[in-house]
Scaffold this active site. Sequence first.
Site, PDB file in Angstrom:
ATOM      1  N   ASP A   2      43.299  35.710  39.984  1.00 38.53           N
ATOM      2  CA  ASP A   2      42.167  35.648  40.908  1.00 38.53           C
ATOM      3  C   ASP A   2      40.978  36.359  40.271  1.00 38.53           C
ATOM      4  OD1 ASP A   2      42.884  38.309  41.158  1.00 38.53           O
ATOM      5  OD2 ASP A   2      43.544  38.145  43.244  1.00 38.53           O
ATOM      6  N   SER A  46      47.124  47.518  43.598  1.00 36.45           N
ATOM      7  CA  SER A  46      47.491  46.105  43.704  1.00 36.45           C
ATOM      8  C   SER A  46      48.191  45.570  42.469  1.00 36.45           C
ATOM      9  CB  SER A  46      46.248  45.257  43.985  1.00 36.45           C
ATOM     10  OG  SER A  46      45.262  45.464  42.991  1.00 36.45           O
ATOM     11  N   HIS A  80      43.183  40.168  39.232  1.00 35.53           N
ATOM     12  CA  HIS A  80      44.573  40.432  38.865  1.00 35.53           C
ATOM     13  C   HIS A  80      45.124  39.448  37.836  1.00 35.53           C
ATOM     14  CE1 HIS A  80      43.904  41.929  43.022  1.00 35.53           C
ATOM     15  NE2 HIS A  80      44.468  43.001  42.502  1.00 35.53           N
TER      16      HIS A  80
END
Length: 369
Positions: A333, A41, A336
């Site tokens: 978040d 991610s 990240h």
Amino acid sequence: MTRLNFSICFLFFLCSTLLIPGHAYRSLSKNHVALFIFGDSLFDAGNNNYINTTIQFQANFWPYGETFFNYPTGRASDGRLIPDFIAEYVKLPLISTFLPSYNSDKFIYGVNFASVGGGALVETFQGMVIDLKTQLSYFKIAVEKQFRQELGDEGAETLLSKAVYLFSIGNNDIFDFASNTSVLRWQYSKEDYIGMVIGNVTSTIREIYKKGGRKFGFVNLLPLGCLPAMKALVPGNTGSCLEIASELAELYNKALYQVLHELESQLKGFRYSIHDFYNSLSKRINDPSRYGFKEGVTGCCGSGPYRGIASCGRQNKNEYELCDNPKEYVIFDSVHPTESAYKQIAELLWSGTPDATGPYNLKQLFEQS
């Protein structure tokens, strides 16, 4: 993702490559350097938008993408990621994701195979993400084969040898193991588990090398135990980092440095750049004001302690908190970094000195023939 869904996407891609205009390849500059991106991610620019998974492994909803793009792209941040900045520095367009296949006319600039939740081990969030082995198969069966068809063996080998292969991998394997969700947690010691993860990364590097790849870039693992999602798991919310996650990340990073050094001596022409993401992000978490931030420990978006519960955009707006200005935060978040933090890291990866990025930085790799 089910095997059927993967097969349908892959078949559609192979069919669509027949439509790629040949002039896109014939007009290549002899100095052209493509960028191929593998991982998780931290690098996924939207592949997971097109797979059959759950909202846990996607970021294609508000407030993701709220700053730079002004809409959710699938990037797990408020804006751009490290590969986006690297592409800008080398004067490439934003690198297209492998999915959906209609982006295939842009693959000459490189391809982004990364997947939110993707790990080096097939078992990591199996069936919900695109693991590293599958990412490699996409590169070998589709992209590399396509280049040989369009450019011939010699032309394809030149393109593949000049290209840079950029990796962020291993974070999810550690998350899975540290948070007790991995089926392998009780079957392997920490050292053996790290050995398995590193083994898969090593075999991927060797496979790309066999296909012509010579220049590799890496970011090592984040300070995983000190991210909001991991700190929220510590009983009592004492502010401490989750010890097992930090320990595993350090073990992995040490092993990665060692294996890259060994590959450099074993594989002729193999060159690499690795940035110490663990240390760089730790500094920003622990001393945010020094780097232009106001908050390093708590995320911009989420709920619970440190906004470490991954509710950002996944629940009704009144069930999670969202900061007013992500630029003031290191973390967006529960896991990240923000675009602002990513930009600083990208600059270090691109042109950093050996104490942060070595033995080459990415700029040096791109400039080498």
